[in-house]
Motif scaffolding. Sequence first.
Motif, short mmCIF file in Angstrom:
data_model
loop_
_atom_site.label_atom_id
_atom_site.label_comp_id
_atom_site.label_asym_id
_atom_site.label_seq_id
_atom_site.Cartn_x
_atom_site.Cartn_y
_atom_site.Cartn_z
N LEU A 189 -7.19 -5.46 0.18
CA LEU A 189 -6.79 -4.25 0.89
C LEU A 189 -7.36 -4.25 2.30
O LEU A 189 -6.65 -3.95 3.27
CB LEU A 189 -7.25 -3.00 0.12
N THR A 194 -2.59 0.97 -4.54
CA THR A 194 -2.23 -0.42 -4.25
C THR A 194 -2.68 -1.32 -5.41
O THR A 194 -3.69 -1.03 -6.06
CB THR A 194 -2.89 -0.90 -2.93
N ILE A 235 0.88 -1.17 0.00
CA ILE A 235 0.00 0.00 0.00
C ILE A 235 0.91 1.23 0.00
O ILE A 235 1.69 1.42 0.93
CB ILE A 235 -0.92 0.03 1.24
#
Length: 164
Positions: A71, A64, A33
């Motif tokens: 995520l 990302t 990220i």
Amino acid sequence: MILIALGANLSSAAGPPAITIASSLGAMAAQRIRVLKVSPFYSSPAWPDPSEPPYVNGIALVQTPLGPSGLLAALHAIEAEFGRERTHPNAPRTLDLDLIDYDGRVEEGPPVLPHPRAATRAFVLKPLADVAPGWVHPVSGKTVAALLTALPEADVAAVLKTTA
């Protein structure tokens, strides 16, 4: 545009809430990220029990290769790394990382996108306006400014920029 809400109201092994949040931003790189922009931090009263420690909140604009569910799993792993325990809803926490928006997607989840309560929370919208002033809610079509204006004035006034 991928937006993550940052929050904490308990100290972690990294330090007090603002230090924990800042440290969590560094931990995101290990999860693939990339943090592009971070809002100033804000202080807001704890909810639903204002006698609990106040929160430090912010918003991060990230990039990302992970999809929404990947995520969210990565964000939960970072929370755990900083001592987050999920004891009951709205419990005080060392770290809270919420996926607010993922490229304007509208999905029933998991995760639900956009975040189902983001549009009604001044502690999300004020820092979001700093990072992405042109952001438009994917469902309502309202700008972040319009969403803030629609909130009770006392809710918005209670969220203050902090130097912590």
